[in-house]
Scaffold this motif. Structure first.
Motif, PDB file in Angstrom:
ATOM      1  N   SER A 158       0.832  -1.197   0.000  1.00 40.75           N
ATOM      2  CA  SER A 158       0.000   0.000   0.000  1.00 40.75           C
ATOM      3  C   SER A 158       0.871   1.253   0.000  1.00 40.75           C
ATOM      4  O   SER A 158       1.946   1.266   0.604  1.00 40.75           O
ATOM      5  CB  SER A 158      -0.890  -0.003   1.249  1.00 40.75           C
ATOM      6  OG  SER A 158      -1.463   1.265   1.472  1.00 40.75           O
ATOM      7  N   ASP A 160       0.012   3.836   1.535  1.00 40.21           N
ATOM      8  CA  ASP A 160      -0.398   4.539   2.765  1.00 40.21           C
ATOM      9  C   ASP A 160       0.708   4.411   3.817  1.00 40.21           C
ATOM     10  O   ASP A 160       0.848   3.378   4.469  1.00 40.21           O
ATOM     11  CB  ASP A 160      -1.718   3.922   3.269  1.00 40.21           C
ATOM     12  CG  ASP A 160      -2.239   4.608   4.530  1.00 40.21           C
ATOM     13  OD1 ASP A 160      -1.450   5.312   5.199  1.00 40.21           O
ATOM     14  OD2 ASP A 160      -3.421   4.420   4.844  1.00 40.21           O
ATOM     15  N   GLU A 161       1.468   5.480   3.985  1.00 42.93           N
ATOM     16  CA  GLU A 161       2.631   5.440   4.878  1.00 42.93           C
ATOM     17  C   GLU A 161       2.233   5.125   6.317  1.00 42.93           C
ATOM     18  O   GLU A 161       2.898   4.349   7.003  1.00 42.93           O
ATOM     19  CB  GLU A 161       3.395   6.779   4.832  1.00 42.93           C
ATOM     20  CG  GLU A 161       4.625   6.765   5.720  1.00 42.93           C
ATOM     21  CD  GLU A 161       5.478   8.034   5.609  1.00 42.93           C
ATOM     22  OE1 GLU A 161       6.411   8.164   6.418  1.00 42.93           O
ATOM     23  OE2 GLU A 161       5.213   8.868   4.734  1.00 42.93           O
ATOM     24  N   THR A 162       1.122   5.702   6.769  1.00 41.55           N
ATOM     25  CA  THR A 162       0.688   5.483   8.154  1.00 41.55           C
ATOM     26  C   THR A 162       0.385   4.006   8.402  1.00 41.55           C
ATOM     27  O   THR A 162       0.786   3.433   9.419  1.00 41.55           O
ATOM     28  CB  THR A 162      -0.559   6.332   8.473  1.00 41.55           C
ATOM     29  OG1 THR A 162      -0.280   7.681   8.094  1.00 41.55           O
ATOM     30  CG2 THR A 162      -0.913   6.290   9.943  1.00 41.55           C
ATOM     31  N   LEU A 163      -0.310   3.395   7.444  1.00 43.05           N
ATOM     32  CA  LEU A 163      -0.666   1.973   7.556  1.00 43.05           C
ATOM     33  C   LEU A 163       0.596   1.108   7.593  1.00 43.05           C
ATOM     34  O   LEU A 163       0.783   0.284   8.496  1.00 43.05           O
ATOM     35  CB  LEU A 163      -1.547   1.561   6.369  1.00 43.05           C
ATOM     36  CG  LEU A 163      -1.811   0.053   6.233  1.00 43.05           C
ATOM     37  CD1 LEU A 163      -2.754  -0.426   7.324  1.00 43.05           C
ATOM     38  CD2 LEU A 163      -2.368  -0.288   4.857  1.00 43.05           C
ATOM     39  N   ASP A 199       8.944  -0.031   0.029  1.00 46.59           N
ATOM     40  CA  ASP A 199       8.660   0.569   1.350  1.00 46.59           C
ATOM     41  C   ASP A 199       9.867   0.592   2.295  1.00 46.59           C
ATOM     42  O   ASP A 199       9.732   0.874   3.476  1.00 46.59           O
ATOM     43  CB  ASP A 199       7.479  -0.159   2.020  1.00 46.59           C
ATOM     44  CG  ASP A 199       7.707  -1.659   2.201  1.00 46.59           C
ATOM     45  OD1 ASP A 199       8.874  -2.099   2.119  1.00 46.59           O
ATOM     46  OD2 ASP A 199       6.729  -2.389   2.415  1.00 46.59           O
TER      47      ASP A 199
END
Length: 222
Positions: A158, A160-163, A199
């Motif tokens: 994903s 989505d960095e926070t996730l 990531d």
């Protein structure tokens, strides 16, 4: 950029951290692995047992081979003579087979406990209670030829960095808990293998010690 330039760029990114680069070599020919080796890479990660067993004799003996894909117990015998670390340990049965085969070659194989940290069900791995059940068992404590040196996890695919960072934080917490509870006296229990081509910067920020990178070094597989 060349393979050598890509590896040099990664080594620069890792400077000042405790992290090491695992060059993921799956599907890439031996010539490319030799280029990576010439550029200083020494830790190679493979997903498929047959591929690793075929490439290993073609490369220098000081390569540290890591099995990073799921490993079936009936395939352990092909890796046992040379594999350094199995990053995908997800059962007591696998640990017992690693121990049995390593003993036949009079050596110790290292292992990382793989945890399921992603949202996707397709990704495999242990829960914390399952890992603790293994570590508390007399069967695990009897093993002499396999040594656990840390944890591994694959985050949700994903942007989505926070996730993703949250999942890496969870893996780090698992590591800290296991280190304190079961491996406080073991200096070798120190690896947190997390982060891939997409990531790895987030993984490094969360304390990864091994990043597994293939496409960002070799280019996409054609």
């Amino acid at each position: 950029m060349s393979i050598a330039e890509n590896i040099a760029a990664f080594e620069q990114k890792l400077a000042g951290t405790t992290a090491r680069l695992v060059v993921v070599t799956k599907t890439h020919p031996v010539e490319k692995l030799r280029e990576a080796y010439a550029a200083g890479a020494r830790v190679f990660g493979e997903n498929r047992v047959q591929e690793m067993a075929a490439k290993q004799p073609e490369l220098p003996a000081d390569v540290e081979w890591h099995q990073i894909g799921q490993l079936q117990t009936n395939k352990v015998k092909y890796l046992a003579p040379f594999v350094h670390t199995v990053e995908s340990v997800d059962s007591l049965r696998l640990l017992q087979e690693l121990d049995r085969q390593a003993a036949r070659h009079n050596r110790v194989i290292r292992g990382l406990l793989q945890f399921h940290i992603a949202q996707e069900e397709t990704k495999t791995g242990l829960s914390l209670p399952e890992a603790e059940e293994i570590l508390q068992s007399t069967a695990y404590q009897a093993l002499r030829h396999v040594r656990l040196t840390g944890v591994m996890g694959i985050a949700t695919n994903s942007p989505d960095e926070t996730l993703v960072r949250g999942e890496f934080q969870q893996l780090r917490q698992y590591f800290e808990h296991l280190k304190t509870t079961y491996f406080a006296q073991d200096k070798e229990f120190r690896e947190i293998s997390m982060g891939m081509s997409a990531d790895y910067p987030w993984a490094l920020a969360e304390g990864s010690t091994l990043i597994r990178v293939g496409s960002a070094i070799f280019g996409s597989r054609g």
